[in-house]
Design a protein around this motif. Structure first.
Motif, short mmCIF file in Angstrom:
data_model
loop_
_atom_site.label_atom_id
_atom_site.label_comp_id
_atom_site.label_asym_id
_atom_site.label_seq_id
_atom_site.Cartn_x
_atom_site.Cartn_y
_atom_site.Cartn_z
N ARG A 140 49.25 2.68 85.89
CA ARG A 140 49.92 1.65 86.62
C ARG A 140 51.22 2.12 86.96
N VAL A 141 51.89 2.75 86.31
CA VAL A 141 53.35 3.40 86.61
C VAL A 141 53.58 4.52 87.74
N VAL A 142 52.32 4.99 88.05
CA VAL A 142 52.49 5.95 89.16
C VAL A 142 53.09 5.31 90.31
N PRO A 143 52.71 4.13 90.75
CA PRO A 143 53.49 3.91 92.11
C PRO A 143 54.80 3.42 91.86
N LEU A 144 55.30 3.22 90.80
CA LEU A 144 56.80 2.91 90.30
C LEU A 144 57.64 4.04 90.22
N LEU A 145 57.19 5.39 90.24
CA LEU A 145 57.96 6.55 90.09
C LEU A 145 58.52 7.04 91.18
N ARG A 146 60.06 7.35 91.24
CA ARG A 146 60.65 8.16 92.28
C ARG A 146 60.46 9.53 92.27
N PRO A 147 60.60 10.24 93.45
CA PRO A 147 60.16 11.67 93.51
C PRO A 147 61.02 12.34 92.40
N GLY A 148 60.18 12.98 91.56
CA GLY A 148 60.89 13.90 90.56
C GLY A 148 61.13 13.09 89.31
N ALA A 149 60.41 11.74 89.12
CA ALA A 149 60.80 10.93 87.99
C ALA A 149 60.08 11.62 86.57
N ARG A 150 60.67 11.28 85.38
CA ARG A 150 60.05 11.77 84.16
C ARG A 150 59.70 10.46 83.48
N VAL A 151 58.51 10.57 82.86
CA VAL A 151 57.85 9.77 81.92
C VAL A 151 57.89 10.15 80.34
N TYR A 152 58.42 9.61 79.62
CA TYR A 152 58.42 9.58 78.17
C TYR A 152 57.16 8.88 77.76
N VAL A 153 56.27 9.60 76.85
CA VAL A 153 55.07 9.17 76.14
C VAL A 153 55.46 9.45 74.86
N GLU A 154 54.82 8.20 74.02
CA GLU A 154 54.84 8.34 72.56
C GLU A 154 53.42 7.70 71.92
N SER A 155 52.88 8.33 71.12
CA SER A 155 51.69 7.88 70.62
C SER A 155 51.15 8.54 69.45
N ALA A 156 49.97 8.07 68.74
CA ALA A 156 49.54 8.48 67.38
C ALA A 156 48.67 9.90 67.77
#
Length: 185
Positions: A140-156
């Motif tokens: 769902r966040v892919v369309p919200l990303l600017r070029p070169g955007a970084r995404v932090y993910v945290e999980s089990a």
């Protein structure tokens, strides 16, 4: 709220300030050590960056970004009690350039995708621990990303990229796996 329901901001303008959060199922703030590693990866100055904290919880990641100069932070959380704590902490810190939305994270991301102005340089995806929301949120966040955007993910579980997601850095602290990723080229 008990003293144990506090988290310390580790860097920037609000360094060493504490924010409180309520007891709530699935709410588990990112540990100091993990946040310190993340912000070492990102750089200490986030000046000019627009950030989205999609599962805000305690707000530790979003407040840390604002403390380090982010141009703006949007926090999304669906619990009214948690939202009230986020707003109290924002007032306590006199946080500017912060929007707090009481909404389901996935629904918010879908709706925001229709707004061409809602694009972010940095997105924090730290859904309730042990939930199956990470993969859905990433899509769902892919369309919200600017070029070169970084995404932090945290999980089990260890992060395993799929499609056009690419790992920039990753680590583990106890049962928590975390990664800084990007989408596309």
């Amino acid at each position: 709220m008990a003293k144990s329901n506090q988290v310390r901001i580790i860097g920037g303008e609000w360094r060493s300030r504490r924010i409180a959060f309520p007891d709530h199922e699935g709410l588990r703030p990112s540990a100091d050590r993990v946040r310190e590693t993340l912000f070492n990866w990102l750089g200490q100055d986030l000046g000019g960056q627009r950030c989205l904290d999609l599962f805000a919880g305690s707000g530790a990641l979003g407040f840390e970004a604002l403390s380090r100069g982010a141009a703006s932070v949007v926090m999304v959380e669906k619990s009214r009690g948690v939202i009230a704590a986020l707003r109290r902490n924002a007032d306590l810190l006199t946080a500017k350039n912060l929007q707090v939305h009481c909404a389901d994270a996935l629904e918010f991301a879908t709706a925001a995708a229709a707004d061409a102005a809602a694009r972010f340089d940095l997105v924090f995806l730290d859904p309730p621990f042990g939930s199956n929301l990470l993969e859905k949120a990433q899509a769902r966040v892919v369309p919200l990303l600017r070029p070169g955007a970084r995404v932090y993910v945290e999980s089990a579980a260890a992060y395993a990229p799929s499609g056009d997601w690419r790992i920039l850095r990753q680590g583990r602290a106890g049962q928590v796996h975390y990664a800084l990723v990007t989408y596309g080229d």
